[in-house]
Enzyme design. Structure first.
Site, PDB file in Angstrom:
ATOM      1  N   ASP A 145       0.884  -1.169   0.000  1.00  0.00           N
ATOM      2  CA  ASP A 145       0.000   0.000   0.000  1.00  0.00           C
ATOM      3  C   ASP A 145       0.921   1.218   0.000  1.00  0.00           C
ATOM      4  O   ASP A 145       2.149   1.076   0.062  1.00  0.00           O
ATOM      5  CB  ASP A 145      -0.918  -0.007   1.242  1.00  0.00           C
ATOM      6  CG  ASP A 145      -2.208   0.790   1.015  1.00  0.00           C
ATOM      7  OD1 ASP A 145      -2.116   2.011   0.756  1.00  0.00           O
ATOM      8  OD2 ASP A 145      -3.300   0.195   1.088  1.00  0.00           O
ATOM      9  N   SER A 168     -16.313  -3.403  -9.577  1.00  0.00           N
ATOM     10  CA  SER A 168     -17.377  -2.738  -8.807  1.00  0.00           C
ATOM     11  C   SER A 168     -18.739  -2.939  -9.462  1.00  0.00           C
ATOM     12  O   SER A 168     -18.840  -3.075 -10.689  1.00  0.00           O
ATOM     13  CB  SER A 168     -17.071  -1.243  -8.733  1.00  0.00           C
ATOM     14  OG  SER A 168     -18.201  -0.529  -8.257  1.00  0.00           O
ATOM     15  N   ASN A 169     -19.757  -2.879  -8.628  1.00  0.00           N
ATOM     16  CA  ASN A 169     -21.130  -2.886  -9.170  1.00  0.00           C
ATOM     17  C   ASN A 169     -21.381  -1.659 -10.052  1.00  0.00           C
ATOM     18  O   ASN A 169     -22.337  -1.658 -10.836  1.00  0.00           O
ATOM     19  CB  ASN A 169     -22.147  -2.987  -8.038  1.00  0.00           C
ATOM     20  CG  ASN A 169     -22.186  -1.775  -7.139  1.00  0.00           C
ATOM     21  OD1 ASN A 169     -23.224  -1.169  -6.930  1.00  0.00           O
ATOM     22  ND2 ASN A 169     -21.033  -1.381  -6.587  1.00  0.00           N
ATOM     23  N   HIS A 170     -20.519  -0.656  -9.953  1.00  0.00           N
ATOM     24  CA  HIS A 170     -20.698   0.516 -10.829  1.00  0.00           C
ATOM     25  C   HIS A 170     -20.322   0.192 -12.290  1.00  0.00           C
ATOM     26  O   HIS A 170     -20.585   1.003 -13.172  1.00  0.00           O
ATOM     27  CB  HIS A 170     -19.927   1.710 -10.286  1.00  0.00           C
ATOM     28  CG  HIS A 170     -20.498   2.175  -8.980  1.00  0.00           C
ATOM     29  ND1 HIS A 170     -21.741   2.772  -8.891  1.00  0.00           N
ATOM     30  CD2 HIS A 170     -20.045   2.067  -7.705  1.00  0.00           C
ATOM     31  CE1 HIS A 170     -22.012   3.039  -7.614  1.00  0.00           C
ATOM     32  NE2 HIS A 170     -21.007   2.606  -6.881  1.00  0.00           N
ATOM     33  N   TYR A 176     -15.594   6.104 -13.023  1.00  0.00           N
ATOM     34  CA  TYR A 176     -15.124   5.113 -12.043  1.00  0.00           C
ATOM     35  C   TYR A 176     -15.538   3.710 -12.499  1.00  0.00           C
ATOM     36  O   TYR A 176     -14.717   2.790 -12.579  1.00  0.00           O
ATOM     37  CB  TYR A 176     -15.699   5.445 -10.666  1.00  0.00           C
ATOM     38  CG  TYR A 176     -15.492   4.385  -9.618  1.00  0.00           C
ATOM     39  CD1 TYR A 176     -14.288   4.262  -8.936  1.00  0.00           C
ATOM     40  CD2 TYR A 176     -16.529   3.488  -9.286  1.00  0.00           C
ATOM     41  CE1 TYR A 176     -14.105   3.286  -7.966  1.00  0.00           C
ATOM     42  CE2 TYR A 176     -16.368   2.519  -8.323  1.00  0.00           C
ATOM     43  CZ  TYR A 176     -15.147   2.418  -7.667  1.00  0.00           C
ATOM     44  OH  TYR A 176     -14.975   1.443  -6.710  1.00  0.00           O
ATOM     45  N   ARG A 194     -30.227   0.961  -0.050  1.00  0.00           N
ATOM     46  CA  ARG A 194     -29.650   0.280  -1.216  1.00  0.00           C
ATOM     47  C   ARG A 194     -28.856  -0.961  -0.805  1.00  0.00           C
ATOM     48  O   ARG A 194     -28.865  -1.984  -1.501  1.00  0.00           O
ATOM     49  CB  ARG A 194     -28.764   1.282  -1.963  1.00  0.00           C
ATOM     50  CG  ARG A 194     -28.068   0.731  -3.179  1.00  0.00           C
ATOM     51  CD  ARG A 194     -27.409   1.859  -3.963  1.00  0.00           C
ATOM     52  NE  ARG A 194     -26.609   1.335  -5.053  1.00  0.00           N
ATOM     53  CZ  ARG A 194     -25.312   1.052  -4.954  1.00  0.00           C
ATOM     54  NH1 ARG A 194     -24.673   1.255  -3.822  1.00  0.00           N
ATOM     55  NH2 ARG A 194     -24.662   0.566  -5.998  1.00  0.00           N
TER      56      ARG A 194
HETATM   57  N1  LIG Z   1     -15.761  -0.654  -0.376  1.00  0.00           N
HETATM   58  C1  LIG Z   1     -16.670  -0.883  -1.307  1.00  0.00           C
HETATM   59  O1  LIG Z   1     -17.886  -0.877  -1.048  1.00  0.00           O
HETATM   60  C2  LIG Z   1     -16.228  -1.162  -2.723  1.00  0.00           C
HETATM   61  C3  LIG Z   1     -17.224  -1.372  -3.696  1.00  0.00           C
HETATM   62  C4  LIG Z   1     -16.836  -1.656  -5.000  1.00  0.00           C
HETATM   63  C5  LIG Z   1     -15.494  -1.713  -5.328  1.00  0.00           C
HETATM   64  N2  LIG Z   1     -14.545  -1.481  -4.360  1.00  0.00           N
HETATM   65  C6  LIG Z   1     -13.135  -1.505  -4.769  1.00  0.00           C
HETATM   66  O2  LIG Z   1     -12.395  -2.308  -3.868  1.00  0.00           O
HETATM   67  C7  LIG Z   1     -11.075  -1.776  -3.715  1.00  0.00           C
HETATM   68  C8  LIG Z   1     -10.768  -1.630  -2.234  1.00  0.00           C
HETATM   69  O3  LIG Z   1     -11.792  -0.859  -1.634  1.00  0.00           O
HETATM   70  P1  LIG Z   1     -11.730  -0.413  -0.108  1.00  0.00           P
HETATM   71  O4  LIG Z   1     -13.132  -0.188   0.332  1.00  0.00           O
HETATM   72  O5  LIG Z   1     -10.854  -1.308   0.666  1.00  0.00           O
HETATM   73  O6  LIG Z   1     -11.062   1.018  -0.283  1.00  0.00           O
HETATM   74  P2  LIG Z   1     -10.052   1.774   0.671  1.00  0.00           P
HETATM   75  O7  LIG Z   1     -10.060   3.211   0.229  1.00  0.00           O
HETATM   76  O8  LIG Z   1     -10.334   1.491   2.098  1.00  0.00           O
HETATM   77  O9  LIG Z   1      -8.661   1.108   0.290  1.00  0.00           O
HETATM   78  C9  LIG Z   1      -7.980   1.416  -0.890  1.00  0.00           C
HETATM   79  C10 LIG Z   1      -6.495   1.336  -0.591  1.00  0.00           C
HETATM   80  O10 LIG Z   1      -5.794   1.651  -1.807  1.00  0.00           O
HETATM   81  C11 LIG Z   1      -4.667   2.408  -1.444  1.00  0.00           C
HETATM   82  N3  LIG Z   1      -4.199   3.219  -2.559  1.00  0.00           N
HETATM   83  C12 LIG Z   1      -4.823   4.297  -3.122  1.00  0.00           C
HETATM   84  N4  LIG Z   1      -4.057   4.829  -4.082  1.00  0.00           N
HETATM   85  C13 LIG Z   1      -2.927   4.087  -4.129  1.00  0.00           C
HETATM   86  C14 LIG Z   1      -1.753   4.160  -4.913  1.00  0.00           C
HETATM   87  N5  LIG Z   1      -1.568   5.122  -5.825  1.00  0.00           N
HETATM   88  N6  LIG Z   1      -0.792   3.224  -4.706  1.00  0.00           N
HETATM   89  C15 LIG Z   1      -0.951   2.260  -3.761  1.00  0.00           C
HETATM   90  N7  LIG Z   1      -2.050   2.141  -2.995  1.00  0.00           N
HETATM   91  C16 LIG Z   1      -3.015   3.057  -3.165  1.00  0.00           C
HETATM   92  C17 LIG Z   1      -5.130   3.293  -0.287  1.00  0.00           C
HETATM   93  O11 LIG Z   1      -4.017   3.762   0.486  1.00  0.00           O
HETATM   94  C18 LIG Z   1      -6.057   2.364   0.466  1.00  0.00           C
HETATM   95  O12 LIG Z   1      -5.402   1.720   1.538  1.00  0.00           O
HETATM   96  C19 LIG Z   1     -11.039  -0.466  -4.496  1.00  0.00           C
HETATM   97  O13 LIG Z   1     -10.405  -0.698  -5.739  1.00  0.00           O
HETATM   98  C20 LIG Z   1     -12.507  -0.116  -4.711  1.00  0.00           C
HETATM   99  O14 LIG Z   1     -12.700   0.593  -5.919  1.00  0.00           O
HETATM  100  C21 LIG Z   1     -14.890  -1.193  -3.081  1.00  0.00           C
END
Ligand SMILES: NC(=O)c1ccc[n+]([C@@H]2O[C@H](COP(=O)([O-])OP(=O)(O)OC[C@H]3O[C@@H](n4cnc5c(N)ncnc54)[C@H](O)[C@@H]3O)[C@@H](O)[C@H]2O)c1
Length: 286
Positions: free
Chosen positions: A48, A124-126, A149, A187
């Site tokens: 990370d 993602s669901n998006h 996104y 939702r």
């Molecule tokens: N949480 C949800 O409901 C959800 C829904 C659909 C998709 N997602 C996808 O799941 C993944 C994880 O989601 P999450 O909820 O854990 O998000 P989060 O924001 O908690 O975690 C994302 C992590 O990515 C890291 N990150 C961001 N930019 C970075 C970079 N340039 N280099 C290295 N690391 C980087 C951040 O530091 C963070 O720790 C994401 O890709 C998100 O799009 C999440």
């Protein structure tokens, strides 16, 4: 030296031995996976932007930006699989381009060059967020993103489709709904994905012998799912949680859980909010 054209073996990841990289491992989902998977998957490499304060003793961490390709090339050395979670959610578009498009590409490409057999992708669901709410979604339908996104998530799914055909890399793209410890709104009665079910999905995605280039809806076993629930049986995913069990909690929070669906599309507010401009052509006031 890996030959790009060589087809990779269709084989489950050996959880006891093989190296699995998790990007975005300090985030919400990453934290659930590193805690939930560590017992079974003995060779996790966590990465990370920063090593989190709650990193556990014995965890293997590398701090890196996924925009740093040489760092990614080093991280991927000797890996059999990658779970790609790093990403930005509702950021400005320049960040989305840098992290969710270019960064995602570099994660996949570094993995491909290093010879990984399996990629699990947090889609993602998006990616289907513009589908009308009355339409049961399935990965069999063309992606119908509700904005940039979601379009970048669909782009990731397509890259992985091409990696399967070109290189034999097996992948599972998880169209994650609302990942939270508990449902948070009306939702999420349909879209909730619990931590336990997320861990199960990640593990099944690594342990399936040959998922091809699979895309699956990533939800818990919610009573109000609005999906054609294809491929869960194929993957061996049997979700254990159900948002319905938390309906009273939501009602207690003053949320209308009994009326019609609040939003007319699967993507909820994402499908209705205005998109941000990629950049201002000229800064205001000049
Ligand atoms: N949480 C949800 O409901 C959800 C829904 C659909 C998709 N997602 C996808 O799941 C993944 C994880 O989601 P999450 O909820 O854990 O998000 P989060 O924001 O908690 O975690 C994302 C992590 O990515 C890291 N990150 C961001 N930019 C970075 C970079 N340039 N280099 C290295 N690391 C980087 C951040 O530091 C963070 O720790 C994401 O890709 C998100 O799009 C999440």
């Amino acid at each position: 030296m890996v030959q790009d054209s060589a087809k990779r073996e269709a084989r489950a990841i050996d959880a006891a031995r093989e190296k699995v990289v998790i990007t975005g491992a300090a985030g919400a989902i990453g934290s659930a996976l590193r805690q939930g998977m560590a017992e079974r998957f003995r060779n996790l490499l966590l990465t990370d932007l920063r090593v989190p304060a709650d990193a556990a003793a014995g965890e293997d961490w590398v701090a890196a930006d996924i925009a740093d390709r040489p760092a990614l090339d080093g991280i991927m050395q000797g890996a059999a699989a990658v779970i790609h979670l790093a990403g930005a959610a509702s950021s400005d578009l320049e960040t989305l381009w840098r992290v969710n498009a270019r960064g995602m590409f570099d994660v996949f490409e570094a993995a491909q060059v290093a010879g990984v057999r399996r990629i699990v992708f947090a889609s993602s669901n998006h990616a289907h967020g513009s589908q009308p709410i009355g339409f049961p979604v399935s990965p069999d339908h063309l992606a119908r993103p509700d904005g940039h996104y979601g379009a970048m998530k669909a782009y990731g799914e397509l890259i992985l489709r091409s990696y399967f055909d070109r290189y034999g890399i097996r992948s599972v793209s998880l169209r994650i709904g609302t990942y939270r410890p508990l449902p948070i709104d009306q939702r999420s009665l349909a879209t909730w994905l619990s931590p336990a079910d997320m861990v199960q999905l990640a593990e099944r995605s690594l342990l399936h012998a040959d998922p091809g280039a699979l895309v699956v809806n990533a939800y818990s076993n919610n009573t109000h799912l609005k999906v054609a629930r294809t491929y869960w049986d194929f993957l061996g995913y049997a979700p254990v949680d159900n948002a319905e069990e938390h309906r009273e909690m939501l009602r207690g929070m003053g949320i209308d859980v009994d009326g019609d669906w609040e939003y007319p599309e699967h993507g909820g507010n994402f499908a209705r909010d205005p998109e941000l401009p990629a950049r201002l052509i000229s800064p205001p006031g000049r």
